[in-house]
Design an enzyme around this catalytic site. Structure first.
Site, PDB file in Angstrom:
ATOM      1  N   PHE A 136       0.832  -1.266  -0.051  1.00 26.23           N
ATOM      2  CA  PHE A 136       0.130  -0.003   0.062  1.00 26.23           C
ATOM      3  C   PHE A 136       0.902   1.264  -0.133  1.00 26.23           C
ATOM      4  CE2 PHE A 136      -3.006   2.947   1.996  1.00 26.23           C
ATOM      5  CZ  PHE A 136      -4.023   2.798   1.243  1.00 26.23           C
ATOM      6  N   GLY A 137       1.243   1.699  -1.161  1.00 25.01           N
ATOM      7  CA  GLY A 137       2.102   2.881  -1.201  1.00 25.01           C
ATOM      8  C   GLY A 137       1.686   3.898  -2.463  1.00 25.01           C
ATOM      9  N   PHE A 138       1.351   5.160  -1.842  1.00 31.44           N
ATOM     10  CA  PHE A 138       0.914   5.983  -3.053  1.00 31.44           C
ATOM     11  C   PHE A 138       1.681   7.436  -2.722  1.00 31.44           C
ATOM     12  CE2 PHE A 138      -2.371   2.870  -2.537  1.00 31.44           C
ATOM     13  CZ  PHE A 138      -2.353   2.510  -3.762  1.00 31.44           C
ATOM     14  N   ASP A 186       0.313 -15.498  13.560  1.00 28.89           N
ATOM     15  CA  ASP A 186      -1.173 -16.220  13.955  1.00 28.89           C
ATOM     16  C   ASP A 186      -2.006 -15.574  12.874  1.00 28.89           C
ATOM     17  OD1 ASP A 186      -3.402 -16.874  15.441  1.00 28.89           O
ATOM     18  OD2 ASP A 186      -3.079 -15.525  17.077  1.00 28.89           O
ATOM     19  N   GLN A 190      -1.157  -8.587   9.455  1.00 28.79           N
ATOM     20  CA  GLN A 190      -1.089  -7.656   8.422  1.00 28.79           C
ATOM     21  C   GLN A 190       0.344  -7.208   8.299  1.00 28.79           C
ATOM     22  OE1 GLN A 190      -2.030  -6.886   5.133  1.00 28.79           O
ATOM     23  NE2 GLN A 190      -0.345  -5.300   5.001  1.00 28.79           N
ATOM     24  N   HIS A 193       4.725  -3.786   2.967  1.00 29.00           N
ATOM     25  CA  HIS A 193       5.838  -3.837   2.296  1.00 29.00           C
ATOM     26  C   HIS A 193       7.120  -3.450   3.009  1.00 29.00           C
ATOM     27  CE1 HIS A 193       4.842   0.474   0.521  1.00 29.00           C
ATOM     28  NE2 HIS A 193       5.103   0.341   1.708  1.00 29.00           N
ATOM     29  N   ASN A 194       8.423  -4.022   2.567  1.00 30.21           N
ATOM     30  CA  ASN A 194       9.683  -3.659   2.971  1.00 30.21           C
ATOM     31  C   ASN A 194       9.784  -4.103   4.453  1.00 30.21           C
ATOM     32  OD1 ASN A 194       9.851  -2.529   0.432  1.00 30.21           O
ATOM     33  ND2 ASN A 194       8.868  -0.517   1.152  1.00 30.21           N
ATOM     34  N   SER A 212       8.185  -0.888   5.896  1.00 30.31           N
ATOM     35  CA  SER A 212       9.498  -0.524   6.201  1.00 30.31           C
ATOM     36  C   SER A 212      10.236  -0.479   7.460  1.00 30.31           C
ATOM     37  CB  SER A 212       9.992   0.925   5.434  1.00 30.31           C
ATOM     38  OG  SER A 212       9.800   1.016   4.205  1.00 30.31           O
ATOM     39  N   HIS A 230       8.678   2.770   9.417  1.00 30.75           N
ATOM     40  CA  HIS A 230       9.833   3.308   9.229  1.00 30.75           C
ATOM     41  C   HIS A 230      10.337   3.118  10.733  1.00 30.75           C
ATOM     42  CE1 HIS A 230      10.237   4.283   5.175  1.00 30.75           C
ATOM     43  NE2 HIS A 230       9.103   4.835   5.163  1.00 30.75           N
TER      44      HIS A 230
END
Length: 278
Positions: A136-138, A186, A190, A193-194, A212, A230
């Site tokens: 999920f990157g925008f 478990d 979720q 990404h990264n 990240s 991050h």
């Protein structure tokens, strides 16, 4: 050729009439009776590159490399150039995407979707897990339009990893998403990404880790722990249920609260709050 999402019936028109294979589709309405034409040559070509696996009855692409001991159940589908090693078991409804590698003695549950990923040896992937989809990157461009960031890398799952039902792990954009050896995840977790998770970690139900994040070894997340993007978490940290990590954790120990603080500090906060309510 119009893409088809669901097929319910088909019939072949004889060659002396038309060179088409008509497929009845639930989402096509341009022809009478919802029939969409597909070139017969294309249909035959697609049929020729997929075969039935001898052990279980699943379907596989001819370019896939599958060990003879692998069991692929009826209804499972293995795409091109996938590598399936010895004693793997793949349940009905599972989709193994192109170029996916599954290590030996790994079990893939029902309705699992694997794309852009490598799975290690002796793993258990439970029903409904999705691994390797885009993260999920925008970002907003100069015109104020929301634009998708490219998600082009992979997910790498170590050996002896268990991933609970309906959990999702997104593929990387600037580094591969990774889960270390012997980590246990478990249901309904979720992982963005990264994210890089170390060895022997435990993630309880409904944990959410944003993109990240870097997690060390022997880290335990209680139920519904959230981690912002991050953030780095050092090895040998335990997070109480419903905690939220908003900044780096550099000292091993137990943490809790929102934002997460050392556990003794969090308990003092709770005690003070209760006294103030009296």
């Amino acid at each position: 050729m119009t893409p088809l999402r669901r097929l319910t019936s088909c019939k072949i028109i004889p060659r002396n009439r038309r060179h088409f294979l008509f497929v009845r589709s639930l989402n096509c309405s341009t022809l009478p009776n919802h029939q969409t034409p597909v070139l017969e040559e294309d249909a035959v070509r697609d049929h020729e590159v997929y075969e039935k696996w001898h052990n279980g009855g699943g379907t596989f692409h001819k370019s896939a490399c599958i060990d003879p001991t692998a069991h692929v159940e009826l209804g499972a589908f293995i795409h091109s150039r996938s590598l399936i090693r010895a004693n793997v078991r793949i349940g009905s409804g599972a989709i193994i995407g192109p170029d996916v590698t599954i290590g030996q003695s790994t079990t893939i549950g029902y309705n699992v979707a694997l794309t852009n990923c490598t799975i290690g040896d002796s793993c258990v992937i439970y029903n409904g897990v999705c691994i390797g989809q885009d993260g999920f990157g925008f970002y907003v461009d100069e015109h104020g339009t929301m634009v998708k960031k490219p998600q082009t890398l992979k997910v790498r799952i170590g050996n002896h990893v268990e991933i609970g039902a309906n959990s999702c792990i997104d593929r990387g954009s600037w580094r591969d998403t990774a889960v270390g050896d012997n980590s246990k995840i478990d249901n309904l977790v979720q992982i963005g990404h990264n994210v890089v998770i170390g060895k022997n970690c435990m993630l309880c139900g409904q944990v959410g880790i944003a993109g990240s994040v870097t997690v060390g070894d022997y880290v335990t997340f209680g139920g519904r722990v959230a981690v912002r993007d991050h953030v780095s978490i050092v090895s040998k940290v335990r997070l109480a249920a419903n905690s939220c990590v908003t900044k780096d954790i550099n000292v091993p120990g137990d943490y809790g609260g929102f934002p997460a603080v050392p556990i003794h500090e969090w308990r003092r906060q709770l005690a003070t709050h209760r006294r103030n309510l009296k």
